[in-house]
Design a protein around this motif. Structure first.
Motif, PDB file in Angstrom:
ATOM      1  N   ASN A  89       0.963  -1.187   0.411  1.00  0.00           N
ATOM      2  CA  ASN A  89      -0.056   0.319  -0.164  1.00  0.00           C
ATOM      3  C   ASN A  89       0.734   1.411   0.000  1.00  0.00           C
ATOM      4  O   ASN A  89       1.829   1.294   1.053  1.00  0.00           O
ATOM      5  CB  ASN A  89      -0.186  -0.367   1.413  1.00  0.00           C
ATOM      6  CG  ASN A  89      -1.809   1.276   1.487  1.00  0.00           C
ATOM      7  OD1 ASN A  89      -2.234   1.636   0.305  1.00  0.00           O
ATOM      8  ND2 ASN A  89      -2.140   1.995   2.362  1.00  0.00           N
ATOM      9  N   PRO A  90       1.049   2.349  -1.092  1.00  0.00           N
ATOM     10  CA  PRO A  90       0.048   2.114  -2.234  1.00  0.00           C
ATOM     11  C   PRO A  90       0.663   0.691  -3.543  1.00  0.00           C
ATOM     12  O   PRO A  90       1.992   0.506  -3.068  1.00  0.00           O
ATOM     13  CB  PRO A  90       0.755   2.853  -2.732  1.00  0.00           C
ATOM     14  CG  PRO A  90       1.619   3.780  -2.597  1.00  0.00           C
ATOM     15  CD  PRO A  90       1.458   3.450  -1.491  1.00  0.00           C
ATOM     16  N   ALA A  91       0.474   0.070  -3.993  1.00  0.00           N
ATOM     17  CA  ALA A  91       0.230  -1.286  -4.649  1.00  0.00           C
ATOM     18  C   ALA A  91       1.810  -0.962  -6.511  1.00  0.00           C
ATOM     19  O   ALA A  91       2.077  -1.657  -6.813  1.00  0.00           O
ATOM     20  CB  ALA A  91      -0.350  -1.880  -5.170  1.00  0.00           C
ATOM     21  N   LYS A  92       1.283   0.517  -6.338  1.00  0.00           N
ATOM     22  CA  LYS A  92       2.464   1.478  -7.204  1.00  0.00           C
ATOM     23  C   LYS A  92       2.497   2.535  -7.264  1.00  0.00           C
ATOM     24  O   LYS A  92       1.664   3.166  -6.322  1.00  0.00           O
ATOM     25  CB  LYS A  92       1.739   1.993  -9.071  1.00  0.00           C
ATOM     26  CG  LYS A  92       1.139   0.420  -9.609  1.00  0.00           C
ATOM     27  CD  LYS A  92       0.611   0.634 -10.638  1.00  0.00           C
ATOM     28  CE  LYS A  92      -0.106  -0.451 -11.538  1.00  0.00           C
ATOM     29  NZ  LYS A  92      -0.554  -0.347 -12.727  1.00  0.00           N
ATOM     30  N   PHE A  93       3.980   2.840  -7.972  1.00  0.00           N
ATOM     31  CA  PHE A  93       4.603   4.570  -7.213  1.00  0.00           C
ATOM     32  C   PHE A  93       5.659   5.213  -7.291  1.00  0.00           C
ATOM     33  O   PHE A  93       5.849   4.336  -8.544  1.00  0.00           O
ATOM     34  CB  PHE A  93       4.336   3.906  -5.295  1.00  0.00           C
ATOM     35  CG  PHE A  93       5.952   2.402  -5.401  1.00  0.00           C
ATOM     36  CD1 PHE A  93       7.100   3.061  -5.897  1.00  0.00           C
ATOM     37  CD2 PHE A  93       5.221   1.975  -4.803  1.00  0.00           C
ATOM     38  CE1 PHE A  93       7.872   2.112  -5.187  1.00  0.00           C
ATOM     39  CE2 PHE A  93       6.556   0.187  -5.102  1.00  0.00           C
ATOM     40  CZ  PHE A  93       7.453   0.355  -4.903  1.00  0.00           C
ATOM     41  N   ASP A  94       5.993   6.618  -7.369  1.00  0.00           N
ATOM     42  CA  ASP A  94       6.514   6.899  -8.133  1.00  0.00           C
ATOM     43  C   ASP A  94       7.722   7.238  -7.218  1.00  0.00           C
ATOM     44  O   ASP A  94       7.213   7.711  -6.080  1.00  0.00           O
ATOM     45  CB  ASP A  94       6.569   8.019  -8.918  1.00  0.00           C
ATOM     46  CG  ASP A  94       5.235   7.967 -10.211  1.00  0.00           C
ATOM     47  OD1 ASP A  94       5.068   6.493 -10.885  1.00  0.00           O
ATOM     48  OD2 ASP A  94       3.888   8.699 -10.155  1.00  0.00           O
TER      49      ASP A  94
END
Length: 273
Positions: A157-162
């Motif tokens: 969490n989050p599953a995708k990140f920058d």
């Protein structure tokens, strides 16, 4: 038990006929019950095993034939009888096998198909568990073997990140929560990353410039380069729960070409014996 003897004289020989009478209050089937197959094996993973079939065959039964299951013993202790379920024409839907369930009725000839399954949870550690089906009237027992398979689920969490370009003297961090569900007796969770590749190009950012550390309230913990696996957390069996919070950062350089760089953040699970 009452024994009646009928003695008959025939050509100098005494022939004795012994009749066993049914003792009051006892549940006995007066025929051999055949069970096919003679043993049963399950492979089980969360949340339940696949269905297995048993066929019960009886002739000239004077009473119902009923079966239940004993606790299954294995490396993680026992699997309780109520985890095993059976479905026959007499149970309607699936019913737990912690008590006797009818598989054959009082008829001259009968064949019944029964479906069996087992429900497991995250606290049932992998391994082989053994038990057996037993009847209420001394019929043939059916050995049961359950192989609980290992299973671990990791989520973020989050599953995708920058990750934002920054200087590691004043890093811009991304905070990630890690959740684990596992039935392993002892597990270790590691993370690592692939090189980041510029979208539409071949330029890469080496994994030595991607950093990770455990979250700390005073920023006192050390940053680790993700060119080698980093241990995120360790633990034992249990349902989904948060096991760690980590921080990620990316060190940029002046010569990096502008653009979006993408890569995959990976987890590795090691299950200790």
């Amino acid at each position: 038990m009452k024994i009646l003897q009928n003695r008959t004289l025939f050509k100098g020989f005494i022939i004795s006929l012994t009749i066993l009478a049914l003792a009051s209050g006892r549940n006995i089937a007066f025929a051999e019950v055949v069970v096919v197959p003679v043993s049963l094996g399950f492979e089980a993973t969360m949340p339940a095993s696949s269905l297995q079939k048993l066929v019960f065959i009886g002739k000239g039964l004077s009473n119902q034939v009923m079966y239940k299951i004993l606790p299954a013993e294995g490396p993680g202790g026992i699997l309780l009888p109520e985890k095993f379920k059976i479905k026959t024409p007499y149970t309607g839907d699936f019913q737990p096998l912690d008590k006797f369930r009818t598989v054959l009725s009082e008829t001259e000839d009968e064949q019944t198909e029964a479906l069996l399954s087992i429900e497991i949870d995250w606290n049932n550690i992998p391994g082989v568990y053994n038990t057996r089906l037993v009847s209420n009237s001394g019929e043939r027992e059916v050995p049961i073997q359950v192989t609980v398979l290992p299973k671990t689920i990791v989520s973020l969490n989050p599953a995708k990140f920058d990750l934002m370009p920054s200087d590691m003297k004043a890093p811009i961090v991304e905070e990630i929560q890690i959740f684990v569900a596992s039935n392993s007796k002892q597990w270790h969770l590691y993370c690592i990353t692939e090189p980041l590749t510029r979208e539409g190009g071949t330029e890469q950012i080496n994994t030595t410039r991607v950093y990770v550390r455990q979250l700390s309230p005073d920023d006192s913990l050390t940053w680790h380069r993700l060119n080698k696996p980093f241990e995120v957390a360790k633990g034992g069996p249990g349902p989904n729960r948060k096991v760690a919070t980590i921080e990620l950062a990316f060190e940029s350089k002046r010569e990096d070409r502008p653009g979006r760089y993408e890569g995959t953040f990976r987890f590795m699970i090691y299950n200790a014996p």
